[in-house]
Design an enzyme around this catalytic site. Structure first.
Site, PDB file in Angstrom:
ATOM      1  N   TYR A  64       0.834  -1.213   0.000  1.00  0.00           N
ATOM      2  CA  TYR A  64       0.000   0.000   0.000  1.00  0.00           C
ATOM      3  C   TYR A  64       0.868   1.262   0.000  1.00  0.00           C
ATOM      4  CZ  TYR A  64      -4.287  -2.706   0.767  1.00  0.00           C
ATOM      5  OH  TYR A  64      -5.347  -3.572   0.638  1.00  0.00           O
ATOM      6  N   SER A 169      -6.913 -13.541   0.383  1.00  0.00           N
ATOM      7  CA  SER A 169      -7.702 -12.465  -0.208  1.00  0.00           C
ATOM      8  C   SER A 169      -7.893 -12.771  -1.684  1.00  0.00           C
ATOM      9  CB  SER A 169      -6.966 -11.136  -0.012  1.00  0.00           C
ATOM     10  OG  SER A 169      -7.728 -10.063  -0.513  1.00  0.00           O
ATOM     11  N   GLY A 223     -15.316   1.724  -4.098  1.00  0.00           N
ATOM     12  CA  GLY A 223     -14.204   2.667  -4.231  1.00  0.00           C
ATOM     13  C   GLY A 223     -14.677   4.104  -4.407  1.00  0.00           C
ATOM     14  N   GLY A 224     -15.903   4.409  -3.984  1.00  0.00           N
ATOM     15  CA  GLY A 224     -16.468   5.760  -4.108  1.00  0.00           C
ATOM     16  C   GLY A 224     -17.371   5.913  -5.328  1.00  0.00           C
ATOM     17  N   ARG A 225     -17.385   4.895  -6.230  1.00  0.00           N
ATOM     18  CA  ARG A 225     -18.189   5.017  -7.460  1.00  0.00           C
ATOM     19  C   ARG A 225     -19.686   5.053  -7.164  1.00  0.00           C
ATOM     20  NH1 ARG A 225     -17.509   0.498 -10.478  1.00  0.00           N
ATOM     21  NH2 ARG A 225     -16.259  -0.418  -8.828  1.00  0.00           N
ATOM     22  N   LEU A 226     -20.106   4.544  -5.990  1.00  0.00           N
ATOM     23  CA  LEU A 226     -21.530   4.640  -5.647  1.00  0.00           C
ATOM     24  C   LEU A 226     -21.949   6.099  -5.501  1.00  0.00           C
ATOM     25  CD1 LEU A 226     -22.329   1.789  -3.084  1.00  0.00           C
ATOM     26  CD2 LEU A 226     -23.445   2.219  -5.290  1.00  0.00           C
ATOM     27  N   PHE A 227     -20.985   6.959  -5.137  1.00  0.00           N
ATOM     28  CA  PHE A 227     -21.297   8.386  -4.991  1.00  0.00           C
ATOM     29  C   PHE A 227     -21.054   9.154  -6.282  1.00  0.00           C
ATOM     30  CE2 PHE A 227     -19.898   6.812  -0.872  1.00  0.00           C
ATOM     31  CZ  PHE A 227     -20.966   7.181  -0.064  1.00  0.00           C
ATOM     32  N   ASP A 231     -22.254   6.495 -14.881  1.00  0.00           N
ATOM     33  CA  ASP A 231     -22.931   5.571 -15.791  1.00  0.00           C
ATOM     34  C   ASP A 231     -24.347   5.299 -15.277  1.00  0.00           C
ATOM     35  OD1 ASP A 231     -22.403   2.577 -14.263  1.00  0.00           O
ATOM     36  OD2 ASP A 231     -21.145   4.280 -13.721  1.00  0.00           O
ATOM     37  N   GLY A 274     -10.253   8.462   5.126  1.00  0.00           N
ATOM     38  CA  GLY A 274      -9.463   9.044   6.209  1.00  0.00           C
ATOM     39  C   GLY A 274     -10.273  10.043   7.012  1.00  0.00           C
TER      40      GLY A 274
HETATM   41  N1  NAP Z   1      -7.593  -7.253  -0.557  1.00  0.00           N
HETATM   42  C1  NAP Z   1      -7.598  -6.479  -1.617  1.00  0.00           C
HETATM   43  O1  NAP Z   1      -7.261  -6.907  -2.732  1.00  0.00           O
HETATM   44  C2  NAP Z   1      -8.007  -5.037  -1.480  1.00  0.00           C
HETATM   45  C3  NAP Z   1      -8.194  -4.231  -2.608  1.00  0.00           C
HETATM   46  C4  NAP Z   1      -8.596  -2.899  -2.417  1.00  0.00           C
HETATM   47  C5  NAP Z   1      -8.799  -2.406  -1.128  1.00  0.00           C
HETATM   48  N2  NAP Z   1      -8.586  -3.221  -0.040  1.00  0.00           N
HETATM   49  C6  NAP Z   1      -8.824  -2.725   1.347  1.00  0.00           C
HETATM   50  O2  NAP Z   1     -10.148  -2.252   1.413  1.00  0.00           O
HETATM   51  C7  NAP Z   1     -10.165  -0.942   1.985  1.00  0.00           C
HETATM   52  C8  NAP Z   1     -11.380  -0.205   1.478  1.00  0.00           C
HETATM   53  O3  NAP Z   1     -11.353  -0.112   0.042  1.00  0.00           O
HETATM   54  P1  NAP Z   1     -11.812   1.229  -0.647  1.00  0.00           P
HETATM   55  O4  NAP Z   1     -10.952   2.346  -0.172  1.00  0.00           O
HETATM   56  O5  NAP Z   1     -11.915   1.000  -2.113  1.00  0.00           O
HETATM   57  O6  NAP Z   1     -13.283   1.389   0.033  1.00  0.00           O
HETATM   58  P2  NAP Z   1     -14.600   2.173  -0.374  1.00  0.00           P
HETATM   59  O7  NAP Z   1     -15.259   2.550   0.905  1.00  0.00           O
HETATM   60  O8  NAP Z   1     -15.388   1.393  -1.362  1.00  0.00           O
HETATM   61  O9  NAP Z   1     -14.102   3.483  -1.128  1.00  0.00           O
HETATM   62  C9  NAP Z   1     -13.471   4.516  -0.429  1.00  0.00           C
HETATM   63  C10 NAP Z   1     -13.605   5.753  -1.289  1.00  0.00           C
HETATM   64  O10 NAP Z   1     -14.968   6.163  -1.197  1.00  0.00           O
HETATM   65  C11 NAP Z   1     -15.001   7.522  -0.853  1.00  0.00           C
HETATM   66  N3  NAP Z   1     -16.136   7.805   0.033  1.00  0.00           N
HETATM   67  C12 NAP Z   1     -16.440   7.231   1.199  1.00  0.00           C
HETATM   68  N4  NAP Z   1     -17.549   7.793   1.738  1.00  0.00           N
HETATM   69  C13 NAP Z   1     -17.923   8.746   0.880  1.00  0.00           C
HETATM   70  C14 NAP Z   1     -18.980   9.678   0.859  1.00  0.00           C
HETATM   71  N5  NAP Z   1     -19.884   9.742   1.862  1.00  0.00           N
HETATM   72  N6  NAP Z   1     -19.092  10.524  -0.202  1.00  0.00           N
HETATM   73  C15 NAP Z   1     -18.187  10.465  -1.211  1.00  0.00           C
HETATM   74  N7  NAP Z   1     -17.133   9.605  -1.238  1.00  0.00           N
HETATM   75  C16 NAP Z   1     -17.023   8.762  -0.217  1.00  0.00           C
HETATM   76  C17 NAP Z   1     -13.723   7.782  -0.095  1.00  0.00           C
HETATM   77  O11 NAP Z   1     -13.402   9.148  -0.205  1.00  0.00           O
HETATM   78  P3  NAP Z   1     -12.948   9.969   1.112  1.00  0.00           P
HETATM   79  O12 NAP Z   1     -11.576   9.482   1.433  1.00  0.00           O
HETATM   80  O13 NAP Z   1     -12.985  11.381   0.657  1.00  0.00           O
HETATM   81  O14 NAP Z   1     -13.919   9.680   2.182  1.00  0.00           O
HETATM   82  C18 NAP Z   1     -12.731   6.887  -0.791  1.00  0.00           C
HETATM   83  O15 NAP Z   1     -12.140   7.541  -1.900  1.00  0.00           O
HETATM   84  C19 NAP Z   1      -8.802  -0.357   1.586  1.00  0.00           C
HETATM   85  O16 NAP Z   1      -8.380   0.687   2.416  1.00  0.00           O
HETATM   86  C20 NAP Z   1      -7.915  -1.573   1.766  1.00  0.00           C
HETATM   87  O17 NAP Z   1      -7.567  -1.720   3.125  1.00  0.00           O
HETATM   88  C21 NAP Z   1      -8.208  -4.520  -0.198  1.00  0.00           C
END
Ligand code: NAP
Length: 308
Positions: A64, A169, A223-227, A231, A274
Protein backbone atom coordinates in the site's frame (compact mmCIF):
# COMPACT_ATOMS: atom_id res chain seq x y z
CA UNK A 1 -28.94 13.52 13.20
CA UNK A 2 -30.19 9.92 12.87
CA UNK A 3 -30.46 8.10 16.16
CA UNK A 4 -27.78 5.62 15.03
CA UNK A 5 -25.11 8.34 14.72
CA UNK A 6 -25.30 9.06 18.43
CA UNK A 7 -21.80 9.67 19.79
CA UNK A 8 -21.97 6.85 22.35
CA UNK A 9 -22.41 4.16 19.67
CA UNK A 10 -19.59 1.63 19.97
CA UNK A 11 -18.64 -0.68 17.14
CA UNK A 12 -19.35 -4.29 18.15
CA UNK A 13 -16.77 -7.08 17.78
CA UNK A 14 -16.95 -10.41 16.02
CA UNK A 15 -14.98 -13.66 15.69
CA UNK A 16 -14.10 -14.36 12.08
CA UNK A 17 -13.94 -18.08 12.86
CA UNK A 18 -14.91 -20.21 15.84
CA UNK A 19 -12.63 -19.55 18.80
CA UNK A 20 -10.37 -17.55 16.54
CA UNK A 21 -9.48 -14.01 15.64
CA UNK A 22 -11.67 -11.23 17.03
CA UNK A 23 -11.96 -8.04 14.95
CA UNK A 24 -14.11 -4.95 15.19
CA UNK A 25 -17.26 -5.40 13.06
CA UNK A 26 -15.99 -2.50 10.92
CA UNK A 27 -12.30 -2.54 9.96
CA UNK A 28 -10.42 0.63 8.99
CA UNK A 29 -8.70 0.15 5.62
CA UNK A 30 -5.39 1.95 5.20
CA UNK A 31 -4.80 1.54 1.43
CA UNK A 32 -5.33 5.24 0.74
CA UNK A 33 -3.50 6.60 3.81
CA UNK A 34 -0.59 8.08 1.84
CA UNK A 35 -3.15 10.21 -0.08
CA UNK A 36 -4.56 11.72 3.12
CA UNK A 37 -1.61 14.08 3.58
CA UNK A 38 -1.63 13.72 7.37
CA UNK A 39 1.20 14.62 9.74
CA UNK A 40 2.32 11.98 12.25
CA UNK A 41 0.20 13.70 14.90
CA UNK A 42 -2.85 13.69 12.62
CA UNK A 43 -2.34 9.99 11.83
CA UNK A 44 -2.09 9.18 15.54
CA UNK A 45 -5.18 11.31 16.19
CA UNK A 46 -7.13 9.53 13.45
CA UNK A 47 -6.16 6.12 14.88
CA UNK A 48 -7.19 7.23 18.39
CA UNK A 49 -10.58 8.43 17.15
CA UNK A 50 -11.16 5.10 15.41
CA UNK A 51 -10.28 3.26 18.63
CA UNK A 52 -12.66 5.49 20.61
CA UNK A 53 -15.49 4.37 18.30
CA UNK A 54 -14.53 0.73 18.85
CA UNK A 55 -12.97 0.39 15.39
CA UNK A 56 -9.88 -1.43 16.62
CA UNK A 57 -8.83 -3.37 13.50
CA UNK A 58 -6.65 -1.79 10.79
CA UNK A 59 -6.08 -3.32 7.34
CA UNK A 60 -2.73 -2.98 5.58
CA UNK A 61 -0.67 -4.59 2.85
CA UNK A 62 3.08 -4.45 2.26
CA UNK A 63 2.46 -2.73 -1.10
CA UNK A 64 0.00 0.00 0.00
CA UNK A 65 1.17 3.50 -0.90
CA UNK A 66 4.00 2.06 -3.02
CA UNK A 67 5.39 0.18 0.01
CA UNK A 68 4.89 3.30 2.17
CA UNK A 69 1.66 3.08 4.18
CA UNK A 70 2.84 0.57 6.80
CA UNK A 71 5.74 2.91 7.57
CA UNK A 72 3.41 5.91 7.92
CA UNK A 73 1.20 3.96 10.32
CA UNK A 74 4.27 2.64 12.17
CA UNK A 75 5.49 6.20 12.72
CA UNK A 76 2.20 7.00 14.45
CA UNK A 77 2.53 3.89 16.65
CA UNK A 78 6.07 4.91 17.55
CA UNK A 79 4.77 8.38 18.51
CA UNK A 80 2.06 6.81 20.74
CA UNK A 81 3.47 3.52 22.07
CA UNK A 82 0.29 2.78 24.07
CA UNK A 83 -1.85 2.34 20.96
CA UNK A 84 -0.51 -0.99 19.62
CA UNK A 85 -2.02 -3.16 22.35
CA UNK A 86 -5.48 -1.62 21.77
CA UNK A 87 -5.71 -2.77 18.15
CA UNK A 88 -5.55 -5.67 15.71
CA UNK A 89 -3.15 -5.26 12.77
CA UNK A 90 -3.90 -6.99 9.47
CA UNK A 91 -1.43 -7.09 6.59
CA UNK A 92 -0.95 -8.91 3.29
CA UNK A 93 1.86 -10.25 1.18
CA UNK A 94 2.45 -12.02 -2.11
CA UNK A 95 2.41 -9.23 -4.73
CA UNK A 96 5.70 -7.82 -5.98
CA UNK A 97 5.28 -4.39 -7.57
CA UNK A 98 7.68 -2.59 -9.86
CA UNK A 99 8.84 0.19 -7.56
CA UNK A 100 11.83 2.41 -6.88
CA UNK A 101 11.56 1.00 -3.34
CA UNK A 102 12.16 -2.55 -4.61
CA UNK A 103 15.02 -2.24 -7.09
CA UNK A 104 15.26 -6.03 -7.57
CA UNK A 105 11.76 -6.40 -9.06
CA UNK A 106 11.96 -6.70 -12.85
CA UNK A 107 8.28 -7.47 -13.63
CA UNK A 108 5.09 -7.12 -11.57
CA UNK A 109 4.36 -10.63 -10.31
CA UNK A 110 3.14 -12.78 -7.43
CA UNK A 111 5.43 -14.59 -5.02
CA UNK A 112 3.93 -16.99 -2.50
CA UNK A 113 7.16 -18.87 -1.82
CA UNK A 114 7.80 -19.54 1.88
CA UNK A 115 10.93 -17.38 1.74
CA UNK A 116 8.97 -14.37 0.42
CA UNK A 117 6.01 -14.80 2.81
CA UNK A 118 8.33 -14.88 5.83
CA UNK A 119 10.53 -12.01 4.61
CA UNK A 120 7.49 -9.87 3.75
CA UNK A 121 5.83 -10.48 7.14
CA UNK A 122 9.08 -9.60 8.93
CA UNK A 123 9.37 -6.37 6.91
CA UNK A 124 5.73 -5.51 7.77
CA UNK A 125 6.61 -5.91 11.46
CA UNK A 126 9.55 -3.51 11.06
CA UNK A 127 7.50 -0.96 9.12
CA UNK A 128 4.54 -1.11 11.51
CA UNK A 129 6.85 -0.88 14.50
CA UNK A 130 5.36 -3.94 16.15
CA UNK A 131 6.43 -7.43 17.20
CA UNK A 132 3.36 -9.24 15.84
CA UNK A 133 0.66 -9.16 13.17
CA UNK A 134 -2.77 -10.30 14.28
CA UNK A 135 -3.62 -11.47 10.76
CA UNK A 136 -1.58 -12.03 7.61
CA UNK A 137 -3.29 -12.61 4.25
CA UNK A 138 -2.05 -13.89 0.90
CA UNK A 139 -3.09 -10.90 -1.22
CA UNK A 140 -4.02 -12.66 -4.49
CA UNK A 141 -4.15 -16.28 -5.63
CA UNK A 142 -0.84 -17.07 -7.33
CA UNK A 143 -0.84 -19.54 -10.26
CA UNK A 144 2.48 -20.84 -8.90
CA UNK A 145 1.26 -21.22 -5.29
CA UNK A 146 1.97 -24.46 -3.48
CA UNK A 147 -0.62 -24.92 -0.70
CA UNK A 148 1.72 -27.09 1.38
CA UNK A 149 4.53 -24.54 1.18
CA UNK A 150 2.22 -21.64 2.16
CA UNK A 151 0.86 -23.63 5.13
CA UNK A 152 4.41 -24.39 6.29
CA UNK A 153 5.40 -20.72 6.03
CA UNK A 154 2.31 -19.77 8.07
CA UNK A 155 3.13 -22.42 10.72
CA UNK A 156 6.69 -21.15 11.09
CA UNK A 157 5.52 -17.51 11.46
CA UNK A 158 3.04 -18.65 14.10
CA UNK A 159 5.65 -20.73 15.95
CA UNK A 160 7.92 -17.66 16.06
CA UNK A 161 5.05 -15.60 17.54
CA UNK A 162 5.29 -13.17 14.62
CA UNK A 163 1.78 -13.75 13.20
CA UNK A 164 -1.21 -14.94 15.23
CA UNK A 165 -3.79 -15.75 12.48
CA UNK A 166 -3.73 -16.34 8.72
CA UNK A 167 -6.04 -15.86 5.80
CA UNK A 168 -6.29 -15.11 2.10
CA UNK A 169 -7.70 -12.47 -0.21
CA UNK A 170 -9.42 -12.72 -3.58
CA UNK A 171 -9.37 -16.54 -3.43
CA UNK A 172 -12.06 -18.67 -5.06
CA UNK A 173 -14.05 -21.03 -2.84
CA UNK A 174 -11.95 -23.96 -4.03
CA UNK A 175 -8.62 -22.21 -3.49
CA UNK A 176 -9.75 -21.18 0.01
CA UNK A 177 -10.76 -24.72 0.91
CA UNK A 178 -7.49 -26.22 -0.41
CA UNK A 179 -5.41 -24.05 1.92
CA UNK A 180 -7.94 -24.19 4.77
CA UNK A 181 -7.57 -28.00 4.84
CA UNK A 182 -3.86 -27.54 5.56
CA UNK A 183 -4.10 -24.69 8.09
CA UNK A 184 -7.31 -23.14 9.48
CA UNK A 185 -7.89 -19.75 7.84
CA UNK A 186 -9.50 -16.74 9.52
CA UNK A 187 -10.98 -15.05 6.44
CA UNK A 188 -11.10 -14.53 2.69
CA UNK A 189 -10.99 -10.78 1.98
CA UNK A 190 -12.91 -10.12 -1.24
CA UNK A 191 -14.42 -7.25 -3.21
CA UNK A 192 -18.16 -6.86 -2.65
CA UNK A 193 -20.63 -3.98 -2.99
CA UNK A 194 -23.92 -3.29 -4.76
CA UNK A 195 -21.69 -2.67 -7.80
CA UNK A 196 -19.84 -5.99 -7.47
CA UNK A 197 -22.10 -8.80 -6.31
CA UNK A 198 -20.19 -11.81 -7.72
CA UNK A 199 -19.23 -13.39 -4.34
CA UNK A 200 -22.94 -13.88 -3.59
CA UNK A 201 -23.37 -16.04 -6.70
CA UNK A 202 -19.98 -17.76 -7.28
CA UNK A 203 -20.08 -19.80 -4.02
CA UNK A 204 -17.52 -17.58 -2.23
CA UNK A 205 -19.98 -16.54 0.50
CA UNK A 206 -21.85 -19.87 0.59
CA UNK A 207 -18.59 -21.76 1.09
CA UNK A 208 -17.44 -19.47 3.88
CA UNK A 209 -20.83 -19.58 5.61
CA UNK A 210 -20.68 -23.37 5.52
CA UNK A 211 -17.26 -23.29 7.26
CA UNK A 212 -18.30 -20.58 9.75
CA UNK A 213 -15.61 -18.22 8.44
CA UNK A 214 -16.50 -14.53 7.98
CA UNK A 215 -15.35 -12.82 4.77
CA UNK A 216 -13.77 -9.36 4.93
CA UNK A 217 -15.09 -6.93 2.31
CA UNK A 218 -12.98 -4.49 0.32
CA UNK A 219 -14.36 -1.51 -1.61
CA UNK A 220 -17.84 -1.78 0.02
CA UNK A 221 -18.72 1.62 -1.52
CA UNK A 222 -17.26 0.50 -4.87
CA UNK A 223 -14.20 2.67 -4.23
CA UNK A 224 -16.47 5.76 -4.11
CA UNK A 225 -18.19 5.02 -7.46
CA UNK A 226 -21.53 4.64 -5.65
CA UNK A 227 -21.30 8.39 -4.99
CA UNK A 228 -19.55 9.59 -8.12
CA UNK A 229 -20.19 7.05 -10.91
CA UNK A 230 -21.88 8.72 -13.89
CA UNK A 231 -22.93 5.57 -15.79
CA UNK A 232 -26.62 4.59 -15.82
CA UNK A 233 -26.08 1.64 -13.46
CA UNK A 234 -24.38 3.78 -10.80
CA UNK A 235 -26.96 6.54 -11.17
CA UNK A 236 -29.88 4.15 -10.78
CA UNK A 237 -28.33 2.43 -7.76
CA UNK A 238 -27.69 5.81 -6.19
CA UNK A 239 -31.35 6.81 -6.60
CA UNK A 240 -32.64 3.52 -5.20
CA UNK A 241 -30.32 3.55 -2.16
CA UNK A 242 -31.02 7.24 -1.51
CA UNK A 243 -34.78 6.65 -1.49
CA UNK A 244 -34.37 3.94 1.17
CA UNK A 245 -31.84 6.00 3.18
CA UNK A 246 -34.13 9.05 3.26
CA UNK A 247 -37.19 6.99 4.17
CA UNK A 248 -35.52 5.20 7.09
CA UNK A 249 -33.56 8.33 8.13
CA UNK A 250 -30.09 6.80 7.83
CA UNK A 251 -27.03 8.06 5.94
CA UNK A 252 -26.62 6.71 2.40
CA UNK A 253 -23.37 4.87 3.17
CA UNK A 254 -24.84 3.34 6.35
CA UNK A 255 -27.53 1.70 4.23
CA UNK A 256 -24.83 0.16 1.99
CA UNK A 257 -22.83 -1.14 4.96
CA UNK A 258 -26.01 -2.55 6.56
CA UNK A 259 -26.97 -4.24 3.26
CA UNK A 260 -23.57 -5.95 3.20
CA UNK A 261 -23.49 -6.96 6.87
CA UNK A 262 -26.98 -8.49 6.66
CA UNK A 263 -25.63 -11.48 4.71
CA UNK A 264 -25.54 -14.65 6.83
CA UNK A 265 -21.83 -15.24 6.13
CA UNK A 266 -21.31 -12.23 8.50
CA UNK A 267 -19.17 -10.05 6.20
CA UNK A 268 -16.74 -7.66 7.93
CA UNK A 269 -16.53 -4.50 5.78
CA UNK A 270 -13.43 -2.34 5.46
CA UNK A 271 -13.72 1.43 5.28
CA UNK A 272 -11.49 3.33 2.86
CA UNK A 273 -11.77 6.88 4.13
CA UNK A 274 -9.46 9.04 6.21
CA UNK A 275 -12.46 11.03 7.48
CA UNK A 276 -13.58 10.06 10.97
CA UNK A 277 -17.19 10.94 10.04
CA UNK A 278 -17.10 8.35 7.25
CA UNK A 279 -15.95 5.68 9.74
CA UNK A 280 -18.78 6.73 12.09
CA UNK A 281 -21.29 6.32 9.27
CA UNK A 282 -20.05 2.74 8.78
CA UNK A 283 -20.27 2.03 12.52
CA UNK A 284 -23.84 3.40 12.51
CA UNK A 285 -24.78 0.54 10.20
CA UNK A 286 -24.12 -1.99 12.96
CA UNK A 287 -27.20 -0.65 14.81
CA UNK A 288 -29.98 -1.41 12.29
CA UNK A 289 -31.04 -3.91 9.63
CA UNK A 290 -33.00 -3.44 6.43
CA UNK A 291 -36.42 -4.94 5.80
CA UNK A 292 -36.39 -7.82 3.28
CA UNK A 293 -38.21 -5.69 0.67
CA UNK A 294 -35.63 -2.89 1.03
CA UNK A 295 -32.74 -5.40 0.91
CA UNK A 296 -34.14 -6.95 -2.29
CA UNK A 297 -34.82 -3.53 -3.79
CA UNK A 298 -31.07 -2.85 -3.62
CA UNK A 299 -30.28 -6.33 -5.00
CA UNK A 300 -32.65 -5.72 -7.93
CA UNK A 301 -30.95 -2.41 -8.72
CA UNK A 302 -27.53 -4.05 -8.31
CA UNK A 303 -28.33 -6.82 -10.82
CA UNK A 304 -30.71 -4.93 -13.07
CA UNK A 305 -33.43 -7.57 -12.84
CA UNK A 306 -35.96 -9.12 -10.44
CA UNK A 307 -35.32 -12.41 -8.70
CA UNK A 308 -37.17 -15.16 -10.56
N1 NAP B 1 -7.59 -7.25 -0.56
C1 NAP B 1 -7.60 -6.48 -1.62
O1 NAP B 1 -7.26 -6.91 -2.73
C2 NAP B 1 -8.01 -5.04 -1.48
C3 NAP B 1 -8.19 -4.23 -2.61
C4 NAP B 1 -8.60 -2.90 -2.42
C5 NAP B 1 -8.80 -2.41 -1.13
N2 NAP B 1 -8.59 -3.22 -0.04
C6 NAP B 1 -8.82 -2.72 1.35
O2 NAP B 1 -10.15 -2.25 1.41
C7 NAP B 1 -10.17 -0.94 1.98
C8 NAP B 1 -11.38 -0.20 1.48
O3 NAP B 1 -11.35 -0.11 0.04
P1 NAP B 1 -11.81 1.23 -0.65
O4 NAP B 1 -10.95 2.35 -0.17
O5 NAP B 1 -11.91 1.00 -2.11
O6 NAP B 1 -13.28 1.39 0.03
P2 NAP B 1 -14.60 2.17 -0.37
O7 NAP B 1 -15.26 2.55 0.90
O8 NAP B 1 -15.39 1.39 -1.36
O9 NAP B 1 -14.10 3.48 -1.13
C9 NAP B 1 -13.47 4.52 -0.43
C10 NAP B 1 -13.61 5.75 -1.29
O10 NAP B 1 -14.97 6.16 -1.20
C11 NAP B 1 -15.00 7.52 -0.85
N3 NAP B 1 -16.14 7.81 0.03
C12 NAP B 1 -16.44 7.23 1.20
N4 NAP B 1 -17.55 7.79 1.74
C13 NAP B 1 -17.92 8.75 0.88
C14 NAP B 1 -18.98 9.68 0.86
N5 NAP B 1 -19.88 9.74 1.86
N6 NAP B 1 -19.09 10.52 -0.20
C15 NAP B 1 -18.19 10.47 -1.21
N7 NAP B 1 -17.13 9.60 -1.24
C16 NAP B 1 -17.02 8.76 -0.22
C17 NAP B 1 -13.72 7.78 -0.09
O11 NAP B 1 -13.40 9.15 -0.21
P3 NAP B 1 -12.95 9.97 1.11
O12 NAP B 1 -11.58 9.48 1.43
O13 NAP B 1 -12.99 11.38 0.66
O14 NAP B 1 -13.92 9.68 2.18
C18 NAP B 1 -12.73 6.89 -0.79
O15 NAP B 1 -12.14 7.54 -1.90
C19 NAP B 1 -8.80 -0.36 1.59
O16 NAP B 1 -8.38 0.69 2.42
C20 NAP B 1 -7.91 -1.57 1.77
O17 NAP B 1 -7.57 -1.72 3.13
C21 NAP B 1 -8.21 -4.52 -0.20
Amino acid sequence: MPHSLRPDLQCPRTSTYAGGLRLSRIVAGMWRMSEWGMTVEQRAGFIEQCLEMGVTSFDHADIYGNYGVEGLFGEALRARPGLRDKMELVSKCGIKLLSPHRAGHSIQHYDTSAAHIVASAEESLRQLHTDRLDLLLIHRPDPLMDFDEIAEAFQSLRAAGKVLHFGVSNFSRHQFECLNRRIPLATNQVEFSPMHVAPMFDETFDGLQDLGVAPMIWSPLAGGRLFSGSDAHAENLRLVIKEIADRINQPFASVVFAWIMQLPSRPVPLTGSGRVEAIAVAVAATAFTLSRPDWFTILRAARGHEVA
